[in-house]
Design a protein around this motif. Structure first.
Motif, short mmCIF file in Angstrom:
data_model
loop_
_atom_site.label_atom_id
_atom_site.label_comp_id
_atom_site.label_asym_id
_atom_site.label_seq_id
_atom_site.Cartn_x
_atom_site.Cartn_y
_atom_site.Cartn_z
N GLU A 199 33.06 44.55 48.57
CA GLU A 199 31.84 44.24 47.81
C GLU A 199 32.11 43.07 46.86
OE1 GLU A 199 28.76 45.65 48.05
OE2 GLU A 199 29.55 46.77 49.76
N ARG A 200 31.06 42.29 46.60
CA ARG A 200 31.14 41.13 45.70
C ARG A 200 31.70 41.51 44.34
NH1 ARG A 200 27.38 38.40 42.13
NH2 ARG A 200 27.78 36.16 42.20
N LYS A 201 31.23 42.61 43.74
CA LYS A 201 31.69 43.03 42.41
C LYS A 201 33.18 43.36 42.43
CE LYS A 201 31.00 46.33 38.63
NZ LYS A 201 32.35 46.15 38.20
N GLU A 202 33.62 44.06 43.47
CA GLU A 202 35.04 44.39 43.56
C GLU A 202 35.89 43.13 43.65
OE1 GLU A 202 38.13 47.19 46.11
OE2 GLU A 202 36.08 46.95 46.83
N PHE A 203 35.44 42.16 44.44
CA PHE A 203 36.14 40.88 44.55
C PHE A 203 36.21 40.18 43.20
CE2 PHE A 203 35.89 36.24 45.15
CZ PHE A 203 37.12 36.03 45.77
N ARG A 204 35.08 40.09 42.50
CA ARG A 204 35.04 39.40 41.21
C ARG A 204 35.92 40.11 40.17
NH1 ARG A 204 31.14 35.43 40.73
NH2 ARG A 204 30.95 35.76 38.49
N ASP A 205 35.91 41.43 40.17
CA ASP A 205 36.76 42.18 39.24
C ASP A 205 38.24 41.94 39.53
OD1 ASP A 205 34.53 43.19 37.96
OD2 ASP A 205 34.63 45.17 38.93
N ALA A 206 38.60 41.89 40.80
CA ALA A 206 39.99 41.63 41.17
C ALA A 206 40.39 40.20 40.78
CB ALA A 206 40.20 41.86 42.67
N MET A 207 39.51 39.24 41.00
CA MET A 207 39.82 37.85 40.66
C MET A 207 39.98 37.66 39.16
SD MET A 207 40.29 36.38 43.49
CE MET A 207 40.53 34.75 42.85
N ALA A 208 39.30 38.48 38.37
CA ALA A 208 39.43 38.40 36.91
C ALA A 208 40.84 38.76 36.45
CB ALA A 208 38.41 39.32 36.23
N ARG A 209 41.60 39.40 37.33
CA ARG A 209 42.97 39.80 36.99
C ARG A 209 44.00 38.78 37.47
NH1 ARG A 209 43.81 44.67 35.06
NH2 ARG A 209 45.80 44.88 36.14
N LEU A 210 43.53 37.66 38.00
CA LEU A 210 44.42 36.57 38.37
C LEU A 210 44.32 35.50 37.28
CD1 LEU A 210 43.73 36.05 42.18
CD2 LEU A 210 45.61 37.28 41.11
N GLY A 211 45.37 35.33 36.51
CA GLY A 211 45.35 34.30 35.47
C GLY A 211 45.25 32.92 36.10
N ALA A 212 44.48 32.04 35.46
CA ALA A 212 44.29 30.70 36.00
C ALA A 212 44.12 29.70 34.86
CB ALA A 212 43.06 30.66 36.89
N ALA A 213 44.61 28.49 35.10
CA ALA A 213 44.39 27.40 34.15
C ALA A 213 42.90 27.15 34.03
CB ALA A 213 45.10 26.14 34.62
N VAL A 214 42.47 26.78 32.82
CA VAL A 214 41.07 26.41 32.58
C VAL A 214 40.98 24.89 32.70
CG1 VAL A 214 39.13 26.47 30.98
CG2 VAL A 214 40.74 28.40 31.07
N ASN A 215 40.08 24.43 33.55
CA ASN A 215 39.90 22.99 33.79
C ASN A 215 38.45 22.61 33.56
OD1 ASN A 215 42.59 22.43 35.32
ND2 ASN A 215 41.73 24.22 36.31
N VAL A 216 38.24 21.43 33.05
CA VAL A 216 36.91 20.83 33.05
C VAL A 216 36.97 19.68 34.03
CG1 VAL A 216 35.22 19.52 31.72
CG2 VAL A 216 36.23 21.58 30.75
N VAL A 217 36.14 19.78 35.07
CA VAL A 217 36.10 18.78 36.13
C VAL A 217 34.90 17.88 35.87
CG1 VAL A 217 36.07 18.42 38.62
CG2 VAL A 217 37.12 20.50 37.68
N THR A 218 35.14 16.57 35.84
CA THR A 218 34.09 15.61 35.48
C THR A 218 33.92 14.55 36.56
OG1 THR A 218 35.70 14.24 34.31
CG2 THR A 218 34.52 15.91 33.01
N THR A 219 32.77 13.89 36.52
CA THR A 219 32.49 12.78 37.43
C THR A 219 31.56 11.80 36.74
OG1 THR A 219 31.83 12.18 39.69
CG2 THR A 219 30.48 13.84 38.56
N ASP A 220 31.57 10.56 37.23
CA ASP A 220 30.61 9.55 36.77
C ASP A 220 30.48 8.52 37.88
OD1 ASP A 220 28.80 8.16 35.26
OD2 ASP A 220 30.17 7.71 33.62
N GLY A 221 29.28 7.99 38.03
CA GLY A 221 29.04 7.00 39.07
C GLY A 221 27.55 6.86 39.31
N GLU A 222 27.19 6.41 40.51
CA GLU A 222 25.79 6.19 40.87
C GLU A 222 24.94 7.45 40.71
OE1 GLU A 222 25.13 4.47 44.70
OE2 GLU A 222 26.55 2.84 44.34
#
Length: 165
Positions: free
Chosen positions: A4-27
């Protein structure tokens, strides 16, 4: 059968990850989002994988510009993360009022004070479920201050790691 989606999201919350801000600029304009779904793919050529929700307003901007910068946040940059995650009410261009920004090769905004910034050109895009998966070849790197701590996300909370003592 998939979980289930909720079970997946709860499990992923237990994987530590770097916080990134991804940016772009152009046309397509200037945009950015907060992401933890970023990882290295290969060092030859140096390539990162970035996952972007296709329902996000910035998805079309990134796909038009085909350049991006992955800014790995330092400890203490939670305000920047929250702004680009849409938690502060700031939209689009307004988000860039938080933090100080410069540029490297591609013209994508580079966050001053980030632990690391990877300035990239998108070379391939795959669609998987709800996300665009961007394969971005690194053209320039800016290293942050040596010994600065990084911001990680674990258990649906921010944590500082690796800070110099």
């Amino acid at each position: 059968m998939p979980i289930e989606r909720k079970e997946f999201r709860d499990a992923m919350a237990r994987l530590g990850a770097a916080v990134n801000v991804v940016t772009t600029d152009g046309e397509g304009g200037r945009a950015g989002f907060t992401a933890s779904a970023v990882c290295s793919v290969t060092d030859s050529p140096p390539t990162l994988l970035v996952c972007l929700n296709r329902a996000a307003s910035s998805n079309a901007v990134f796909l038009r510009n085909m350049v991006l910068c992955v800014n790995t946040l330092a400890a203490g940059q939670e305000e920047v993360s929250n702004a680009f995650a849409g938690l502060t009410g700031l939209e689009g261009e307004e988000r860039f009022q938080v933090g100080s920004w410069s540029r490297l090769v591609t013209g994508s905004p580079v966050l001053d004070g980030a632990v690391e910034s990877f300035d990239c050109r998108v070379r391939e895009v795959l669609v998987k479920g709800t996300h665009s998966v961007l394969f971005a070849e690194i053209e320039a790197v800016r290293h942050g201050r040596e010994g600065s701590g990084a911001l990680v996300y674990f258990g649906r909370c921010y944590h500082a790691v690796g800070a110099a003592t």
